[in-house]
Design a protein around this motif. Structure first.
Motif, PDB file in Angstrom:
ATOM      1  N   LEU A 188      -4.907   0.584  -0.702  1.00 25.40           N
ATOM      2  CA  LEU A 188      -4.585   0.329   0.701  1.00 25.40           C
ATOM      3  C   LEU A 188      -4.063  -1.094   0.893  1.00 25.40           C
ATOM      4  CD1 LEU A 188      -4.575   1.167   3.680  1.00 25.40           C
ATOM      5  CD2 LEU A 188      -6.937   0.333   3.826  1.00 25.40           C
ATOM      6  N   LEU A 220      -0.553  -1.193  -0.181  1.00 20.91           N
ATOM      7  CA  LEU A 220       0.319  -0.517   0.779  1.00 20.91           C
ATOM      8  C   LEU A 220       0.564  -1.392   2.014  1.00 20.91           C
ATOM      9  CD1 LEU A 220       1.781   2.167   1.453  1.00 20.91           C
ATOM     10  CD2 LEU A 220      -0.335   2.897   2.590  1.00 20.91           C
ATOM     11  N   ILE A 221      -0.487  -2.040   2.508  1.00 18.63           N
ATOM     12  CA  ILE A 221      -0.356  -2.904   3.684  1.00 18.63           C
ATOM     13  C   ILE A 221       0.586  -4.061   3.402  1.00 18.63           C
ATOM     14  CG2 ILE A 221      -1.607  -4.531   5.158  1.00 18.63           C
ATOM     15  CD1 ILE A 221      -4.031  -2.645   4.938  1.00 18.63           C
ATOM     16  N   ARG A 247       4.122  -2.318   3.590  1.00 11.62           N
ATOM     17  CA  ARG A 247       4.583  -1.518   4.734  1.00 11.62           C
ATOM     18  C   ARG A 247       3.730  -1.748   5.979  1.00 11.62           C
ATOM     19  NH1 ARG A 247       5.515   4.679   2.810  1.00 11.62           N
ATOM     20  NH2 ARG A 247       6.223   4.352   0.663  1.00 11.62           N
ATOM     21  N   ASN A 248       3.263  -2.937   6.190  1.00  7.35           N
ATOM     22  CA  ASN A 248       2.353  -3.197   7.302  1.00  7.35           C
ATOM     23  C   ASN A 248       2.985  -2.900   8.662  1.00  7.35           C
ATOM     24  OD1 ASN A 248      -0.151  -4.034   8.369  1.00  7.35           O
ATOM     25  ND2 ASN A 248       0.722  -6.028   8.878  1.00  7.35           N
ATOM     26  N   CYS A 255       4.805  -0.327   9.361  1.00 10.99           N
ATOM     27  CA  CYS A 255       5.014   1.117   9.563  1.00 10.99           C
ATOM     28  C   CYS A 255       3.846   1.744  10.329  1.00 10.99           C
ATOM     29  CB  CYS A 255       5.168   1.817   8.217  1.00 10.99           C
ATOM     30  SG  CYS A 255       6.591   1.247   7.266  1.00 10.99           S
ATOM     31  N   VAL A 259       1.126   3.621   8.265  1.00  8.30           N
ATOM     32  CA  VAL A 259       0.190   2.754   7.546  1.00  8.30           C
ATOM     33  C   VAL A 259      -0.898   2.274   8.491  1.00  8.30           C
ATOM     34  CG1 VAL A 259      -0.081   0.595   6.256  1.00  8.30           C
ATOM     35  CG2 VAL A 259       1.946   2.031   5.888  1.00  8.30           C
ATOM     36  N   GLN A 316      -5.066   2.737   8.453  1.00 11.99           N
ATOM     37  CA  GLN A 316      -6.002   1.623   8.612  1.00 11.99           C
ATOM     38  C   GLN A 316      -7.031   1.922   9.705  1.00 11.99           C
ATOM     39  OE1 GLN A 316      -2.675  -1.577   8.727  1.00 11.99           O
ATOM     40  NE2 GLN A 316      -4.540  -2.697   8.206  1.00 11.99           N
ATOM     41  N   ALA A 325       3.182   7.329   3.641  1.00  8.54           N
ATOM     42  CA  ALA A 325       2.164   6.304   3.431  1.00  8.54           C
ATOM     43  C   ALA A 325       0.955   6.868   2.687  1.00  8.54           C
ATOM     44  CB  ALA A 325       1.736   5.712   4.773  1.00  8.54           C
ATOM     45  N   LEU A 374      -0.098   5.685  -1.123  1.00  9.99           N
ATOM     46  CA  LEU A 374      -1.419   5.105  -1.381  1.00  9.99           C
ATOM     47  C   LEU A 374      -2.092   5.813  -2.552  1.00  9.99           C
ATOM     48  CD1 LEU A 374      -4.049   4.091   1.251  1.00  9.99           C
ATOM     49  CD2 LEU A 374      -4.738   5.492  -0.682  1.00  9.99           C
TER      50      LEU A 374
END
Length: 356
Positions: free
Chosen positions: A21, A24-25, A28-29, A31, A34, A38, A77, A81
């Motif tokens: 995670l 990924l953040i 693509r924070n 998006c 995403v 979270q 997403a 992940l």
């Protein structure tokens, strides 16, 4: 059975999923999908664990976009992940499986180590066979790759997940298509799978006693006699035939080391490493593309600084002598780009200007 249980447990552990995670953040924070993960993170982990443990997880279609020189894939997403967590696990499980000749795996040293090793070894040999695989990523046979993976990974659930990444549905320009061959660029798992697929080549060359250096599908074999060189060429072709791959003939060099050759962006000879002509040409092309897109002088200078940093890293010990002409070229390009932007010159004019 214990290893199988440990693999799936490690994949679905809090630490594994939390690490994926965070990755990924970082990428693509911005998006919405995403951010949705979270906000729902504890429940998301519970759902994805249950789906994988029961073998019900299904990947969404892979969205494919055109880029310079080809295409790149972008998973959803959720899929991205999981694939990252899977990539981290397989990288850990396959550690130590790769031969020392492979420099493109994690911990292998990268391009810099490959080029420095090659430079140090050249004087002990007279001939070389240098090439790479034509359309490598797009040519990989899924069945052969999964067979290679099954030799090291015994949990069918993990193999099934990798199989879904390979035998996927892609969406490109609003059209859906089934993919039965090749791995996609832009997927965090692809570099590992790409390295694994050519493990047979590494093992065969080492077994036959050849000196080889490989970075993904770029490789070079050093020999002391013409007879060894001919035998090496024959052995490589035999392995690639088994893997259903072909060499890129335009990028193949078979002959004396004394003539010099380019490898991984550098020019190699008995005098050591230098700057490859194609590297300089690609740098000019990139500058021209940036100019065409309206990039400011600062953006272009940033690219040139990054390119020089990459170049210097590989030319250890020969920076002043090897880079002086290139430094002059870059300074000249910077001045010409500034002149072109001030005078709003067209792309064709700029292309002539920076090539001079």
């Amino acid at each position: 059975m214990t290893n199988t249980h440990n693999d799936i447990t490690r994949l679905l552990s809090h630490a594994s999923l939390d690490e994926a995670l965070a990755w990924l953040i970082a990428r693509r924070n911005h998006c919405p999908d995403v951010r949705a993960i979270q906000c729902d993170w504890p429940a998301f982990k519970t759902r994805i664990r249950a789906q994988i443990l029961h073998g019900h997880y299904q990947f969404s279609p892979l969205r494919v976009f055109s880029i310079e020189g080809g295409t790149v894939g972008r998973w959803s997403a959720q899929d991205a992940l999981l694939i990252k967590a899977l990539s981290n696990l397989l990288q850990w499980r396959l550690r130590g499986r790769f031969n020392r000749v492979c420099y493109s795996v994690a911990g292998g040293g990268g391009i810099k180590a490959a080029c420095r090793t090659l430079s140090a070894k050249l004087r002990g040999y007279r001939y070389c066979f240098k090439s790479d695989v034509a359309n490598y990523y797009y040519s990989i046979n899924h069945h052969l790759l999964l067979c290679q993976l099954e030799k090291n990974i015994h949990d069918k659930r993990l193999i099934h997940l990798v199989g879904q990444c390979l035998n996927r549905v892609e969406v490109y320009q609003a059209e859906h298509r089934l993919v039965y061959r090749g791995i996609c660029k832009g997927c965090s798992l692809s570099p590992l799978l790409g390295n694994l697929y050519l493990l047979m080549l590494d093992q065969t060359m080492e077994k036959r006693g050849y000196t080889m250096i490989r970075f993904m599908d770029d490789f070079i074999i050093l020999t002391k006699t013409r007879h060894q060189l001919r035998r090496a060429v024959k052995d490589v072709y035999a392995v690639l035939k088994t893997l259903e791959l072909q060499l890129a003939k335009a990028k193949t060099y078979i002959g004396p080391i004394a003539r010099g050759f380019d490898f991984l962006g550098y020019h190699c000879s008995y005098h050591g490493l230098g700057v490859g002509k194609k590297s300089v040409s690609r740098m000019r092309e990139k500058v021209l593309r940036l100019y065409e897109r309206g990039a400011c002088a600062t953006r272009i200078e940033g690219y040139l600084t990054h390119w020089m940093r990459w170049l210097k890293a590989g030319l250890q010990g020969r920076i002043e002598s090897a880079l002086e002409p290139v430094l002059l070229t870059i300074h000249s390009i910077q001045q010409k780009i500034k002149f072109a932007q001030r005078n709003r010159l067209g792309v064709e004019h700029v292309a002539t200007l920076i090539s001079a």
